[in-house]
Design a protein around this motif. Structure first.
Motif: not given
Length: 564
Positions: A124-127, A131-135, A240-247, A380-384
């Motif tokens: 319920a919060k944006p990515f 959050h990028l670093r841990s991922t 899931q959409r962002i994880y797919q972008l990041l692979g 927002l990571l997705e925007e970046v």
């Protein structure tokens, strides 16, 4: 390879106290190339041989030529090793061309499982960029562990429980509109969450309501549960959409809520082992012997805490996965928390707690300050990622507009730029968010390495069309620029081993930068495609470089386009 030759040379000198692995750890690289390719410090043999290190160096240097070693030289307590460039270079490229992507794999694991707790955003919060670093650190570590012979188990321990959901339910009931949430779930839920905290500053009663609704959620209230499940589902679709972008893929999405029914047995076990004591109405485990404050297990109102949940998670994962190591890729501000959790497990008698590691990292800062979802100060990571892909697309259009698969290449380059910008920094360091430096396609960046790889692939395509040279010579490896590349190729396994032991992907990132720079200097000064009896060996060097660059990028989570 070099350690094996030095080991053979030492055995020839009746020095058998060091294994190949121990020699690998002790070998040093001299500060100047003129002083040799490696330096062996003789301090490590002083106790065994009962001689001064200088004397040992002199004794060994008299009879140490072996395999790849052309000559040695005693310099004080060191034996400086000069390798036979032609013989060694040929051995290196042949090994890489034979082993391909398996090259550089240290035999450290034997298929044992390593659990890796990574990413773990709050639902319920944006990515956000936070959050990028841990991922990406966690994903790179999983790749490194796999390269070293282990089986990584990537766990996304979602933040899907806690008081914040009572606050969100309160906010939704006060100001939420179903249609708005359905249209843009995360954006609307974030707005409600921020609005709650703004209003709570002037109306403290909202905090009371937030706690009330979380208690309702814990007690199984149908309305609260239905809202919570809805918030969770729309969040996972967004993530899931962002994880797919990041692979990035996961083996488990079991979050905090999964352990709700697994905490009471932990509390019971702590009681049975007489480890719980009361402190101001709360139940704690004392950790005086570790010089740490007590670990809070149950609050005075009976509510369990993060520590209780993490103890339950650790016990479940050990039973489920029988892990050889358990890694928690979580920010440095949680350092004390994990020390306490690991220490409680040790007090409970679980010796495997010694195999649990908190892989801490610095913060992603904006204007020198930590990003905060509560105050709306996030990027927002997705925007970046989208902006990075757009910039990559513009660069490709201007340089090579006829390129096939432009969209796919732009995605690989843009996303790679963001990932590499993070991983090239030592994980403990804070990183200042800067879109400009992140998306620079020159210098020490992911796109620079990807472009170097694509350039090398282009050379190979041209080289394959040239006349086949019957006579083969490896004299080309005597060239200083070629030897610099070969020396780096030879160190790939060593770099991976260090990255594994220190849980540090930045070592691989820095290595790929060094290799790309060395190759580009070689490319700039040597006529690689000149048709002579050394063409074949030069092309072998280029191909070996592409294999290692591609594998280095893969370990970091980047793709390597063959054309750019």
């Amino acid at each position: 390879m070099v350690a094996l030759s030095i080991h053979e040379a030492l055995v020839k000198n009746d020095v058998k106290s060091l294994s190949k692995q121990e020699i690998t750890k002790t070998l040093e690289v001299p500060p100047q190339q003129s002083m040799g390719d490696y330096a062996f410090p003789c301090f490590v043999l002083a106790k065994t041989l009962k001689k001064a290190p200088n004397q040992i160096a002199n004794d060994l240097s008299a009879n140490m030529e072996s395999g790849l070693i052309e000559r040695v030289e005693a310099v004080g307590p060191y034996v400086n090793v000069y390798l036979d460039k032609t013989f060694t270079g040929k051995a290196i490229v042949e090994e890489i061309l034979n082993e391909r992507e398996a090259y550089g794999s240290p035999s450290l694991g034997n298929g044992e499982q390593i659990t890796i707790d990574l990413s773990s955003p709050n639902i319920a919060k944006p990515f956000s960029m936070g959050h990028l670093r841990s991922t990406v650190i966690g994903n790179a570590l999983a790749n490194i562990m796999q390269k070293c012979g282990y089986t990584p188990v990537k766990i996304n321990h979602l933040g899907d429980w806690g008081t914040q959901f009572g606050k969100l339910i309160t906010a939704y009931k006060q100001w939420g509109e179903e249609e708005k949430v359905k249209a843009e779930p995360i954006k609307e839920l974030l707005a409600l969450y921020i609005h709650f905290h703004e209003e709570a500053e002037v109306n403290p009663e909202l905090e009371v309501q937030g706690r009330y609704w979380f208690k309702q959620l814990e007690d199984g209230n149908q309305e609260a549960l239905a809202l919570w499940k809805w918030f969770r589902e729309v969040s996972l679709v967004d993530f899931q959409r962002i994880y797919q972008l990041l692979g990035v893929e996961f083996d488990s999405f079991q979050g905090e809520a999964f352990y709700n029914d697994k905490m009471e047995p932990v509390v019971n076990e702590l009681e049975e082992k007489h480890l719980l004591s009361e402190s101001d109405g709360a139940m704690v485990v004392g950790l005086d012997e570790f010089n740490h404050p007590p670990c809070l297990i149950k609050k005075s109102d009976g509510a369990t805490l993060y520590a209780t949940r993490d103890l339950a998670a650790a016990l479940y994962r050990k039973k489920e996965y029988s892990f050889a190591k358990a890694l928690y890729v979580v920010g440095g501000e949680q350092s004390l928390h994990f020390k306490q959790v690991f220490e409680v497990l040790k007090k409970m008698g679980y010796t495997w707690a010694a195999d649990m590691h908190h892989i801490s990292f610095g913060m992603m800062l904006k204007d020198g300050k930590k990003m905060s979802t509560r105050k709306g100060k996030i990027v927002l990571l997705e925007e970046v990622l989208k902006e990075a892909i757009e910039l990559a697309t513009e660069n490709i259009e201007s340089r090579n507009h006829e390129l096939e698969n432009k969209e796919e290449v732009a995605k690989s380059v843009g996303v790679g730029a963001v990932i590499f910008h993070d991983l090239k920094n030592y994980r403990q360091n804070d990183i200042e968010f800067s879109l400009e430096s992140m998306l620079t396609f020159e210098g020490e960046t992911g796109p620079y390495i990807q472009y170097t790889y694509a350039r090398a692939c282009s050379i190979l395509r041209k080289g394959m069309n040239q006349v086949e040279i019957v006579e083969q010579s490896y004299q080309a490896f005597q060239d200083d620029k070629a030897w610099t590349v070969l020396s780096l190729l030879m160190k790939f396994e060593e770099v991976i081993t260090h990255a594994y032991h220190q849980f540090d992907p930045s070592q691989i990132a820095k290595y790929t930068i060094d290799l790309a720079q060395a190759f580009n200097k070689y490319y700039a000064t040597v006529r690689i495609l000149e048709e002579d009896n050394q063409l074949g060996s030069r092309l072998q060097l280029v191909e070996a470089t592409t294999i290692v660059l591609k594998e280095g990028l893969r370990l970091l989570g980047l793709k390597a386009p063959e054309k750019m």
